[in-house]
Design a protein around this motif. Structure first.
Motif, mmCIF file in Angstrom:
data_model
loop_
_atom_site.group_PDB
_atom_site.id
_atom_site.type_symbol
_atom_site.label_atom_id
_atom_site.label_comp_id
_atom_site.label_asym_id
_atom_site.label_seq_id
_atom_site.Cartn_x
_atom_site.Cartn_y
_atom_site.Cartn_z
ATOM 1 N N SER A 86 5.843 -21.144 37.449
ATOM 2 C CA SER A 86 5.252 -22.444 37.781
ATOM 3 C C SER A 86 3.848 -22.493 37.209
ATOM 4 N N ALA A 87 3.303 -23.703 37.115
ATOM 5 C CA ALA A 87 1.954 -23.879 36.585
ATOM 6 C C ALA A 87 0.940 -23.566 37.681
ATOM 7 N N THR A 88 -0.003 -22.684 37.344
ATOM 8 C CA THR A 88 -1.041 -22.298 38.283
ATOM 9 C C THR A 88 -2.410 -22.393 37.608
ATOM 10 N N VAL A 89 -3.446 -22.430 38.444
ATOM 11 C CA VAL A 89 -4.823 -22.510 37.952
ATOM 12 C C VAL A 89 -5.294 -21.097 37.590
ATOM 13 N N ASN A 90 -5.706 -20.878 36.325
ATOM 14 C CA ASN A 90 -6.232 -19.576 35.928
ATOM 15 C C ASN A 90 -7.733 -19.602 35.669
ATOM 16 N N GLU B 102 -1.515 -23.245 43.018
ATOM 17 C CA GLU B 102 -0.552 -23.997 42.210
ATOM 18 C C GLU B 102 -1.170 -25.302 41.737
ATOM 19 N N PHE B 103 -0.869 -25.635 40.499
ATOM 20 C CA PHE B 103 -1.420 -26.855 39.913
ATOM 21 C C PHE B 103 -0.796 -28.085 40.573
ATOM 22 N N MET C 136 -7.241 -27.625 30.016
ATOM 23 C CA MET C 136 -6.610 -26.683 29.081
ATOM 24 C C MET C 136 -5.294 -26.214 29.672
ATOM 25 N N HIS C 137 -4.352 -25.848 28.784
ATOM 26 C CA HIS C 137 -3.043 -25.370 29.242
ATOM 27 C C HIS C 137 -2.612 -24.198 28.377
ATOM 28 N N GLN C 138 -2.247 -23.121 29.027
ATOM 29 C CA GLN C 138 -1.768 -21.923 28.346
ATOM 30 C C GLN C 138 -0.335 -21.645 28.755
ATOM 31 N N VAL C 139 0.426 -21.058 27.822
ATOM 32 C CA VAL C 139 1.844 -20.768 28.075
ATOM 33 C C VAL C 139 2.001 -19.293 28.401
ATOM 34 N N ARG D 80 -11.472 -29.795 37.846
ATOM 35 C CA ARG D 80 -11.184 -29.655 36.428
ATOM 36 C C ARG D 80 -10.897 -28.195 36.142
ATOM 37 N N VAL D 81 -9.667 -27.939 35.704
ATOM 38 C CA VAL D 81 -9.197 -26.565 35.626
ATOM 39 C C VAL D 81 -8.458 -26.291 34.313
ATOM 40 N N SER D 82 -8.239 -24.972 34.102
ATOM 41 C CA SER D 82 -7.356 -24.489 33.041
ATOM 42 C C SER D 82 -6.081 -24.016 33.703
ATOM 43 N N VAL D 83 -4.942 -24.352 33.119
ATOM 44 C CA VAL D 83 -3.646 -24.074 33.740
ATOM 45 C C VAL D 83 -2.835 -23.153 32.855
ATOM 46 N N VAL D 84 -2.097 -22.229 33.471
ATOM 47 C CA VAL D 84 -1.148 -21.386 32.754
ATOM 48 C C VAL D 84 0.206 -21.592 33.403
ATOM 49 N N GLY D 85 1.232 -21.705 32.576
ATOM 50 C CA GLY D 85 2.545 -21.949 33.110
ATOM 51 C C GLY D 85 3.631 -21.739 32.045
#
Length: 209
Positions: free
Chosen positions: A180-184, A161-162, A171-174, A202-207
């Motif tokens: 919930s927002a998690t690290v992808n 979980e972020f 980066m952020h993806q929908v 440093r991560v990319s997040v999807v949520g």
């Protein structure tokens, strides 16, 4: 005819004069008698007029021993109080020195880690792309073990979980299905020493939207 009786003149002859001492402390009228002036009278008269004359007020015997014991106890209590104060001061100084030493040690480890971050990032990228093989695998493992001895931890994995306290979202993806927002994707892993974050992951997040 001669008389054998002796008159007053014969009883009080010049050879044996008769002296009368008035030792009363009050006059016949009931008033206190005034003390004789200094130098007048004998030592006996001084004792009569001054009832405290000749008395020794210095403690002797058991009274003197008690006074000496009280004085020794008071001095011992003063020395004990000073010793306790000195001990408390030394304890505070020692604790402060230990804290300063630990802070200096952690700061030194942080400085070394900050200098090694570019090298560690290159090793991590090579590992992710399968380019880390041969003897470099063993070198990488030894480096990780050495860092662990100093309390350095690498963190950041896909699926966790972020947390904005330990992650930096580059980066952020929908995803409408996400709750919930998690690290992808982990772009660069994070590093921390104990609870102190030296560099956030440093991560990319999807949520969700």
């Amino acid at each position: 005819m001669t008389s054998d009786a002796q008159g007053p003149e014969e009883l009080g002859s010049e050879d044996q004069p008769f002296h009368f001492t008035d030792k009363r402390k009050v006059t016949p009228e009931g008033q206190p008698k005034e003390a004789a002036p200094q130098g007048a009278g004998s030592a006996g008269d001084d004792a009569e007029t001054d009832p405290l004359a000749g008395l020794d007020f210095e403690p002797t015997g058991e009274a003197g021993d008690d006074a000496a014991l009280l004085a020794a106890q008071s001095e011992a209590a003063a020395h004990l109080d000073a010793l306790q104060r000195e001990r408390a001061s030394f304890t505070n100084y020692r604790n402060r020195s230990l804290r300063d030493q630990e802070a200096a040690r952690v700061k030194g480890v942080e400085d070394v880690l900050a200098a090694l971050l570019p090298v560690l990032d290159d090793i991590d990228r090579a590992r992710q792309h399968g380019e880390l093989d041969g003897p470099f695998v063993a070198i990488s493992e030894k480096l990780d073990a050495s860092l662990a001895k100093f309390g350095i931890e690498r963190y950041g994995v896909v699926g966790e979980e972020f947390d904005p306290n330990v992650h930096e979202a580059l980066m952020h993806q929908v995803d409408p299905q996400a709750t919930s927002a998690t690290v992808n994707m982990v772009i660069e892993p994070g590093y921390r020493i104990g609870e102190k974050v030296v560099r956030a992951a440093r991560v990319s997040v999807v949520g969700p939207e």
